[in-house]
Design a protein around this motif. Structure first.
Motif, PDB file in Angstrom:
ATOM      1  N   VAL A   1      94.908  13.575  73.857  1.00 57.99           N
ATOM      2  CA  VAL A   1      95.324  12.454  74.703  1.00 57.99           C
ATOM      3  C   VAL A   1      95.215  11.108  73.983  1.00 57.99           C
ATOM      4  O   VAL A   1      95.774  10.117  74.452  1.00 57.99           O
ATOM      5  CB  VAL A   1      94.539  12.402  76.038  1.00 57.99           C
ATOM      6  CG1 VAL A   1      94.844  13.637  76.886  1.00 57.99           C
ATOM      7  CG2 VAL A   1      93.060  12.247  75.819  1.00 57.99           C
ATOM      8  N   TYR A   2      94.519  11.075  72.863  1.00 51.21           N
ATOM      9  CA  TYR A   2      94.372   9.825  72.124  1.00 51.21           C
ATOM     10  C   TYR A   2      95.480   9.686  71.082  1.00 51.21           C
ATOM     11  O   TYR A   2      95.744  10.604  70.306  1.00 51.21           O
ATOM     12  CB  TYR A   2      93.007   9.762  71.428  1.00 51.21           C
ATOM     13  CG  TYR A   2      91.851   9.728  72.403  1.00 51.21           C
ATOM     14  CD1 TYR A   2      91.564   8.570  73.121  1.00 51.21           C
ATOM     15  CD2 TYR A   2      91.058  10.849  72.607  1.00 51.21           C
ATOM     16  CE1 TYR A   2      90.512   8.529  74.023  1.00 51.21           C
ATOM     17  CE2 TYR A   2      90.006  10.821  73.509  1.00 51.21           C
ATOM     18  CZ  TYR A   2      89.739   9.670  74.216  1.00 51.21           C
ATOM     19  OH  TYR A   2      88.702   9.621  75.116  1.00 51.21           O
ATOM     20  N   ALA A   3      96.105   8.514  71.060  1.00 52.60           N
ATOM     21  CA  ALA A   3      97.218   8.275  70.142  1.00 52.60           C
ATOM     22  C   ALA A   3      96.807   8.468  68.685  1.00 52.60           C
ATOM     23  O   ALA A   3      97.584   9.004  67.892  1.00 52.60           O
ATOM     24  CB  ALA A   3      97.782   6.875  70.359  1.00 52.60           C
ATOM     25  N   HIS A   4      95.587   8.056  68.312  1.00 47.71           N
ATOM     26  CA  HIS A   4      95.175   8.187  66.911  1.00 47.71           C
ATOM     27  C   HIS A   4      95.043   9.659  66.507  1.00 47.71           C
ATOM     28  O   HIS A   4      95.309  10.006  65.355  1.00 47.71           O
ATOM     29  CB  HIS A   4      93.877   7.415  66.636  1.00 47.71           C
ATOM     30  CG  HIS A   4      92.659   8.015  67.247  1.00 47.71           C
ATOM     31  ND1 HIS A   4      92.272   7.754  68.552  1.00 47.71           N
ATOM     32  CD2 HIS A   4      91.733   8.876  66.747  1.00 47.71           C
ATOM     33  CE1 HIS A   4      91.156   8.429  68.816  1.00 47.71           C
ATOM     34  NE2 HIS A   4      90.818   9.120  67.748  1.00 47.71           N
ATOM     35  N   THR A   5      94.674  10.523  67.443  1.00 43.42           N
ATOM     36  CA  THR A   5      94.591  11.952  67.148  1.00 43.42           C
ATOM     37  C   THR A   5      95.992  12.505  66.905  1.00 43.42           C
ATOM     38  O   THR A   5      96.224  13.242  65.938  1.00 43.42           O
ATOM     39  CB  THR A   5      93.915  12.697  68.320  1.00 43.42           C
ATOM     40  OG1 THR A   5      92.605  12.153  68.509  1.00 43.42           O
ATOM     41  CG2 THR A   5      93.823  14.178  68.056  1.00 43.42           C
ATOM     42  N   ARG A   6      96.915  12.150  67.772  1.00 46.44           N
ATOM     43  CA  ARG A   6      98.298  12.613  67.604  1.00 46.44           C
ATOM     44  C   ARG A   6      98.902  12.057  66.321  1.00 46.44           C
ATOM     45  O   ARG A   6      99.649  12.756  65.621  1.00 46.44           O
ATOM     46  CB  ARG A   6      99.144  12.217  68.813  1.00 46.44           C
ATOM     47  CG  ARG A   6      98.688  12.885  70.105  1.00 46.44           C
ATOM     48  CD  ARG A   6      99.665  12.642  71.246  1.00 46.44           C
ATOM     49  NE  ARG A   6      99.902  11.239  71.544  1.00 46.44           N
ATOM     50  CZ  ARG A   6      99.191  10.510  72.400  1.00 46.44           C
ATOM     51  NH1 ARG A   6      98.163  11.046  73.044  1.00 46.44           N
ATOM     52  NH2 ARG A   6      99.502   9.244  72.627  1.00 46.44           N
ATOM     53  N   ALA A   7      98.571  10.818  65.973  1.00 48.52           N
ATOM     54  CA  ALA A   7      99.106  10.213  64.748  1.00 48.52           C
ATOM     55  C   ALA A   7      98.671  11.007  63.522  1.00 48.52           C
ATOM     56  O   ALA A   7      99.463  11.215  62.592  1.00 48.52           O
ATOM     57  CB  ALA A   7      98.652   8.759  64.630  1.00 48.52           C
ATOM     58  N   GLY A   8      97.425  11.470  63.510  1.00 49.37           N
ATOM     59  CA  GLY A   8      96.951  12.283  62.392  1.00 49.37           C
ATOM     60  C   GLY A   8      97.702  13.598  62.286  1.00 49.37           C
ATOM     61  O   GLY A   8      98.043  14.051  61.182  1.00 49.37           O
ATOM     62  N   LEU A   9      97.970  14.223  63.423  1.00 47.51           N
ATOM     63  CA  LEU A   9      98.720  15.477  63.418  1.00 47.51           C
ATOM     64  C   LEU A   9     100.162  15.246  62.960  1.00 47.51           C
ATOM     65  O   LEU A   9     100.700  16.025  62.165  1.00 47.51           O
ATOM     66  CB  LEU A   9      98.681  16.113  64.806  1.00 47.51           C
ATOM     67  CG  LEU A   9      97.293  16.575  65.250  1.00 47.51           C
ATOM     68  CD1 LEU A   9      97.298  16.923  66.737  1.00 47.51           C
ATOM     69  CD2 LEU A   9      96.817  17.755  64.413  1.00 47.51           C
ATOM     70  N   LEU A  10     100.767  14.176  63.451  1.00 46.37           N
ATOM     71  CA  LEU A  10     102.131  13.855  63.035  1.00 46.37           C
ATOM     72  C   LEU A  10     102.208  13.554  61.540  1.00 46.37           C
ATOM     73  O   LEU A  10     103.173  13.952  60.874  1.00 46.37           O
ATOM     74  CB  LEU A  10     102.667  12.665  63.843  1.00 46.37           C
ATOM     75  CG  LEU A  10     103.073  12.991  65.270  1.00 46.37           C
ATOM     76  CD1 LEU A  10     103.230  11.717  66.086  1.00 46.37           C
ATOM     77  CD2 LEU A  10     104.360  13.806  65.285  1.00 46.37           C
TER      78      LEU A  10
ATOM     79  N   ARG B   1     100.392  14.872  59.236  1.00 46.69           N
ATOM     80  CA  ARG B   1     100.336  16.160  58.542  1.00 46.69           C
ATOM     81  C   ARG B   1     101.702  16.854  58.588  1.00 46.69           C
ATOM     82  O   ARG B   1     102.158  17.414  57.604  1.00 46.69           O
ATOM     83  CB  ARG B   1      99.248  17.041  59.142  1.00 46.69           C
ATOM     84  CG  ARG B   1      97.866  16.566  58.777  1.00 46.69           C
ATOM     85  CD  ARG B   1      96.785  17.531  59.238  1.00 46.69           C
ATOM     86  NE  ARG B   1      95.707  17.554  58.267  1.00 46.69           N
ATOM     87  CZ  ARG B   1      94.915  16.544  58.003  1.00 46.69           C
ATOM     88  NH1 ARG B   1      95.053  15.405  58.642  1.00 46.69           N
ATOM     89  NH2 ARG B   1      93.969  16.640  57.094  1.00 46.69           N
ATOM     90  N   ALA B   2     102.334  16.830  59.742  1.00 44.47           N
ATOM     91  CA  ALA B   2     103.661  17.450  59.859  1.00 44.47           C
ATOM     92  C   ALA B   2     104.657  16.758  58.929  1.00 44.47           C
ATOM     93  O   ALA B   2     105.439  17.427  58.238  1.00 44.47           O
ATOM     94  CB  ALA B   2     104.146  17.395  61.308  1.00 44.47           C
ATOM     95  N   ARG B   3     104.612  15.434  58.876  1.00 39.95           N
ATOM     96  CA  ARG B   3     105.514  14.698  57.977  1.00 39.95           C
ATOM     97  C   ARG B   3     105.218  15.036  56.524  1.00 39.95           C
ATOM     98  O   ARG B   3     106.143  15.259  55.729  1.00 39.95           O
ATOM     99  CB  ARG B   3     105.385  13.187  58.198  1.00 39.95           C
ATOM    100  CG  ARG B   3     106.211  12.668  59.355  1.00 39.95           C
ATOM    101  CD  ARG B   3     106.283  11.140  59.368  1.00 39.95           C
ATOM    102  NE  ARG B   3     104.971  10.515  59.454  1.00 39.95           N
ATOM    103  CZ  ARG B   3     104.306  10.311  60.584  1.00 39.95           C
ATOM    104  NH1 ARG B   3     104.823  10.685  61.731  1.00 39.95           N
ATOM    105  NH2 ARG B   3     103.134   9.733  60.568  1.00 39.95           N
ATOM    106  N   TYR B   4     103.947  15.078  56.153  1.00 42.29           N
ATOM    107  CA  TYR B   4     103.565  15.372  54.774  1.00 42.29           C
ATOM    108  C   TYR B   4     104.130  16.727  54.341  1.00 42.29           C
ATOM    109  O   TYR B   4     104.646  16.870  53.231  1.00 42.29           O
ATOM    110  CB  TYR B   4     102.038  15.365  54.629  1.00 42.29           C
ATOM    111  CG  TYR B   4     101.583  15.675  53.228  1.00 42.29           C
ATOM    112  CD1 TYR B   4     101.549  14.675  52.264  1.00 42.29           C
ATOM    113  CD2 TYR B   4     101.221  16.969  52.871  1.00 42.29           C
ATOM    114  CE1 TYR B   4     101.152  14.961  50.963  1.00 42.29           C
ATOM    115  CE2 TYR B   4     100.826  17.261  51.572  1.00 42.29           C
ATOM    116  CZ  TYR B   4     100.795  16.251  50.620  1.00 42.29           C
ATOM    117  OH  TYR B   4     100.415  16.550  49.327  1.00 42.29           O
TER     118      TYR B   4
END
Length: 162
Positions: free
Chosen positions: A82-91, A93-96
């Protein structure tokens, strides 16, 4: 048949409060796809609810997400997210790893979420459920963060198991 048809190597991020049905949804997918902080907290402390183990659990999650995405394996993140910073980290990784990223938003009404939480083996305090439920992003926010597709659980038909 799986509830969602996605290309191989997709990062699937579940977003929802405790008790909203994320783990039940995730159980419709192959076990190796599922990456879950609760599992790693339990492995580290014998207690999946022990929040002091979250930093080490997150490190384990990150290692497994990278290992799976590097190999082009579909990966499902079964955590609140639910936290944007958590989702940003996952995104990131997907981009990398140049993998598609989708979100499944558990837009379950708060009353339903609280009732489902009460029926779980491990009940999360209701005030925590309420706080996390209020942090749920809108589908448009998830799209603007970088998720290629956002599914609302209220729109996803689950398969019949049996």
């Amino acid at each position: 048949m799986l509830p969602l048809t996605l290309p191989g190597g997709t990062l699937i991020t579940l977003v929802g409060a405790p008790g909203s049905g994320k783990s039940t949804f995730a159980a419709h997918y192959p076990g190796p796809w599922r990456v879950c902080l609760d599992t790693y907290r339990q492995l580290a402390t014998n207690d999946e609810s022990n929040q002091t183990a979250t930093p080490v659990a997150a490190q384990i999650q990150d290692l497994l997400v990278d290992a799976r995405l590097a190999r082009g394996l579909t990966t499902l993140i079964d955590s609140t997210n639910v936290y944007a910073h958590t989702r940003a980290g996952l995104l990131a990784r997907a981009r990398y790893w140049q993998r598609p990223a989708v979100a499944v938003l558990f837009d379950v009404p708060l009353d339903t979420t609280l009732a489902q939480n009460r029926a779980r083996a491990r009940v999360v305090p209701p005030d925590v459920v309420r706080d996390l439920h209020h942090l749920l992003p809108a589908p448009e926010q998830l799209k603007s963060e970088g998720f290629e597709t956002v599914y609302r659980i209220s729109d996803v038909a689950l398969p019949t198991i049996g």
